[in-house]
Design a protein around this motif. Structure first.
Motif, PDB file in Angstrom:
ATOM      1  N   SER A  18     -48.169  17.846 -26.834  1.00  9.84           N
ATOM      2  CA  SER A  18     -48.401  18.981 -25.925  1.00  9.84           C
ATOM      3  C   SER A  18     -47.633  20.212 -26.384  1.00  9.84           C
ATOM      4  O   SER A  18     -48.136  21.338 -26.301  1.00  9.84           O
ATOM      5  N   LYS A  19     -46.418  19.996 -26.887  1.00 11.16           N
ATOM      6  CA  LYS A  19     -45.615  21.129 -27.383  1.00 11.16           C
ATOM      7  C   LYS A  19     -46.239  21.739 -28.633  1.00 11.16           C
ATOM      8  O   LYS A  19     -46.205  22.958 -28.810  1.00 11.16           O
ATOM      9  N   ILE A  20     -46.794  20.898 -29.484  1.00  9.45           N
ATOM     10  CA  ILE A  20     -47.466  21.416 -30.679  1.00  9.45           C
ATOM     11  C   ILE A  20     -48.667  22.277 -30.267  1.00  9.45           C
ATOM     12  O   ILE A  20     -48.886  23.362 -30.810  1.00  9.45           O
ATOM     13  N   TYR A  21     -49.426  21.814 -29.286  1.00  9.48           N
ATOM     14  CA  TYR A  21     -50.571  22.603 -28.808  1.00  9.48           C
ATOM     15  C   TYR A  21     -50.100  23.941 -28.237  1.00  9.48           C
ATOM     16  O   TYR A  21     -50.718  24.987 -28.485  1.00  9.48           O
ATOM     17  N   ALA A  22     -49.012  23.911 -27.488  1.00 13.88           N
ATOM     18  CA  ALA A  22     -48.506  25.151 -26.888  1.00 13.88           C
ATOM     19  C   ALA A  22     -48.033  26.129 -27.957  1.00 13.88           C
ATOM     20  O   ALA A  22     -48.355  27.326 -27.890  1.00 13.88           O
ATOM     21  N   ILE A  23     -47.298  25.634 -28.937  1.00 12.59           N
ATOM     22  CA  ILE A  23     -46.750  26.526 -29.961  1.00 12.59           C
ATOM     23  C   ILE A  23     -47.855  27.070 -30.871  1.00 12.59           C
ATOM     24  O   ILE A  23     -47.837  28.224 -31.258  1.00 12.59           O
ATOM     25  N   THR A  24     -48.842  26.225 -31.192  1.00 12.63           N
ATOM     26  CA  THR A  24     -49.905  26.698 -32.079  1.00 12.63           C
ATOM     27  C   THR A  24     -50.880  27.636 -31.374  1.00 12.63           C
ATOM     28  O   THR A  24     -51.616  28.365 -32.043  1.00 12.63           O
ATOM     29  N   SER A  25     -50.871  27.647 -30.065  1.00 12.63           N
ATOM     30  CA  SER A  25     -51.740  28.590 -29.348  1.00 12.63           C
ATOM     31  C   SER A  25     -51.294  30.030 -29.584  1.00 12.63           C
ATOM     32  O   SER A  25     -52.065  30.963 -29.365  1.00 12.63           O
ATOM     33  N   LYS A  26     -50.066  30.191 -30.078  1.00 17.90           N
ATOM     34  CA  LYS A  26     -49.531  31.531 -30.372  1.00 17.90           C
ATOM     35  C   LYS A  26     -49.779  31.940 -31.822  1.00 17.90           C
ATOM     36  O   LYS A  26     -49.492  33.074 -32.195  1.00 17.90           O
ATOM     37  N   PHE A  27     -50.280  31.028 -32.645  1.00 18.95           N
ATOM     38  CA  PHE A  27     -50.532  31.336 -34.045  1.00 18.95           C
ATOM     39  C   PHE A  27     -51.665  32.356 -34.152  1.00 18.95           C
ATOM     40  O   PHE A  27     -52.514  32.479 -33.269  1.00 18.95           O
ATOM     41  N   SER A  28     -51.704  33.028 -35.279  1.00 19.84           N
ATOM     42  CA  SER A  28     -52.748  33.991 -35.582  1.00 19.84           C
ATOM     43  C   SER A  28     -54.124  33.327 -35.509  1.00 19.84           C
ATOM     44  O   SER A  28     -54.286  32.167 -35.877  1.00 19.84           O
ATOM     45  N   GLU A  29     -55.093  34.079 -35.044  1.00 17.93           N
ATOM     46  CA  GLU A  29     -56.464  33.569 -34.961  1.00 17.93           C
ATOM     47  C   GLU A  29     -56.981  33.156 -36.339  1.00 17.93           C
ATOM     48  O   GLU A  29     -57.805  32.243 -36.452  1.00 17.93           O
ATOM     49  N   GLU A  31     -55.499  31.484 -38.411  1.00 18.49           N
ATOM     50  CA  GLU A  31     -54.998  30.131 -38.694  1.00 18.49           C
ATOM     51  C   GLU A  31     -55.706  29.053 -37.871  1.00 18.49           C
ATOM     52  O   GLU A  31     -55.331  27.892 -37.920  1.00 18.49           O
ATOM     53  N   LYS A  32     -56.719  29.453 -37.132  1.00 14.82           N
ATOM     54  CA  LYS A  32     -57.439  28.513 -36.265  1.00 14.82           C
ATOM     55  C   LYS A  32     -57.895  27.267 -37.029  1.00 14.82           C
ATOM     56  O   LYS A  32     -57.822  26.153 -36.527  1.00 14.82           O
ATOM     57  N   PHE A  33     -58.371  27.448 -38.259  1.00 12.90           N
ATOM     58  CA  PHE A  33     -58.863  26.322 -39.048  1.00 12.90           C
ATOM     59  C   PHE A  33     -57.875  25.929 -40.144  1.00 12.90           C
ATOM     60  O   PHE A  33     -58.188  25.101 -40.987  1.00 12.90           O
ATOM     61  N   GLY A  34     -56.689  26.507 -40.096  1.00 15.33           N
ATOM     62  CA  GLY A  34     -55.653  26.201 -41.073  1.00 15.33           C
ATOM     63  C   GLY A  34     -54.544  25.392 -40.435  1.00 15.33           C
ATOM     64  O   GLY A  34     -54.754  24.264 -39.981  1.00 15.33           O
ATOM     65  N   LEU A  35     -53.378  25.991 -40.377  1.00 15.99           N
ATOM     66  CA  LEU A  35     -52.208  25.279 -39.847  1.00 15.99           C
ATOM     67  C   LEU A  35     -52.367  24.859 -38.395  1.00 15.99           C
ATOM     68  O   LEU A  35     -51.902  23.781 -38.010  1.00 15.99           O
ATOM     69  N   THR A  36     -53.005  25.664 -37.599  1.00 12.38           N
ATOM     70  CA  THR A  36     -53.209  25.295 -36.196  1.00 12.38           C
ATOM     71  C   THR A  36     -53.950  23.969 -36.110  1.00 12.38           C
ATOM     72  O   THR A  36     -53.507  23.026 -35.437  1.00 12.38           O
ATOM     73  N   ASN A  37     -55.055  23.893 -36.805  1.00 14.05           N
ATOM     74  CA  ASN A  37     -55.871  22.678 -36.799  1.00 14.05           C
ATOM     75  C   ASN A  37     -55.102  21.491 -37.391  1.00 14.05           C
ATOM     76  O   ASN A  37     -55.140  20.383 -36.844  1.00 14.05           O
ATOM     77  N   GLN A  38     -54.415  21.716 -38.485  1.00 13.49           N
ATOM     78  CA  GLN A  38     -53.696  20.628 -39.155  1.00 13.49           C
ATOM     79  C   GLN A  38     -52.556  20.082 -38.296  1.00 13.49           C
ATOM     80  O   GLN A  38     -52.382  18.861 -38.189  1.00 13.49           O
ATOM     81  N   LEU A  39     -51.784  20.965 -37.688  1.00 16.73           N
ATOM     82  CA  LEU A  39     -50.680  20.525 -36.822  1.00 16.73           C
ATOM     83  C   LEU A  39     -51.192  19.776 -35.604  1.00 16.73           C
ATOM     84  O   LEU A  39     -50.650  18.732 -35.223  1.00 16.73           O
ATOM     85  N   ARG A  40     -52.227  20.304 -35.002  1.00 15.25           N
ATOM     86  CA  ARG A  40     -52.790  19.637 -33.818  1.00 15.25           C
ATOM     87  C   ARG A  40     -53.373  18.276 -34.183  1.00 15.25           C
ATOM     88  O   ARG A  40     -53.135  17.285 -33.494  1.00 15.25           O
ATOM     89  N   ARG A  41     -54.116  18.218 -35.259  1.00 18.99           N
ATOM     90  CA  ARG A  41     -54.739  16.972 -35.679  1.00 18.99           C
ATOM     91  C   ARG A  41     -53.675  15.907 -35.968  1.00 18.99           C
ATOM     92  O   ARG A  41     -53.772  14.779 -35.480  1.00 18.99           O
ATOM     93  N   ALA A  42     -52.649  16.272 -36.713  1.00 21.87           N
ATOM     94  CA  ALA A  42     -51.609  15.301 -37.072  1.00 21.87           C
ATOM     95  C   ALA A  42     -50.826  14.841 -35.846  1.00 21.87           C
ATOM     96  O   ALA A  42     -50.492  13.656 -35.722  1.00 21.87           O
ATOM     97  N   SER A  43     -50.552  15.768 -34.918  1.00 22.78           N
ATOM     98  CA  SER A  43     -49.792  15.372 -33.725  1.00 22.78           C
ATOM     99  C   SER A  43     -50.621  14.486 -32.807  1.00 22.78           C
ATOM    100  O   SER A  43     -50.109  13.558 -32.187  1.00 22.78           O
ATOM    101  N   VAL A  44     -51.923  14.746 -32.750  1.00 28.86           N
ATOM    102  CA  VAL A  44     -52.809  13.910 -31.937  1.00 28.86           C
ATOM    103  C   VAL A  44     -52.944  12.519 -32.550  1.00 28.86           C
ATOM    104  O   VAL A  44     -52.967  11.519 -31.828  1.00 28.86           O
TER     105      VAL A  44
END
Length: 116
Positions: A18-29, A31-44
């Motif tokens: 949940s914290k990863i989702y919250a922090i990545t929601s602040k990432f640049s748009e 990065e939606k398919f870059g680090l945001t996606n990768q961090l969320r996928r790995a944490s899930v």
């Protein structure tokens, strides 16, 4: 067989996700398919691997799923460092997330060693 919802590593990983989702929601748009996606996928992925492994009939099988869980955790660690290097997260956020992740890694490793 273990009840995954009772495992502390699963509970902590759920909060961490949940914290990863919250922090990545602040990432640049961008990065939606870059680090945001990768961090969320790995944490899930940590959560279902613990859950699926707990359903297995042997400790050896569960241990294999915990190894996959650890792989996802180390992937997250790397991605958090890259996120810091690119100024998507600050030093405090990196420290807090890394500390929580380290705790999950240690707990998972220790638990895994009891299964062998």
């Amino acid at each position: 067989m273990h009840k995954f919802k009772d495992l502390e590593i699963w509970k902590r990983s759920r909060v961490f996700c949940s914290k990863i989702y919250a922090i990545t929601s602040k990432f640049s748009e961008t990065e939606k398919f870059g680090l945001t996606n990768q961090l969320r996928r790995a944490s899930v992925l940590i959560l279902p691997n613990i859950a699926e492994g707990s359903s297995r009939n042997s400790n050896k099988d569960f241990s294999r799923f915990l190894q996959i869980t650890l792989g996802s955790a180390y992937e997250i660690e790397t991605q958090l460092l890259i996120s810091y290097d690119l100024n998507f997260i600050n030093k405090e956020e990196l420290h807090l997330l890394s500390k929580e992740l380290e705790s999950i890694i240690k707990m998972t490793s220790k638990f895994n060693s009891t299964l062998k």
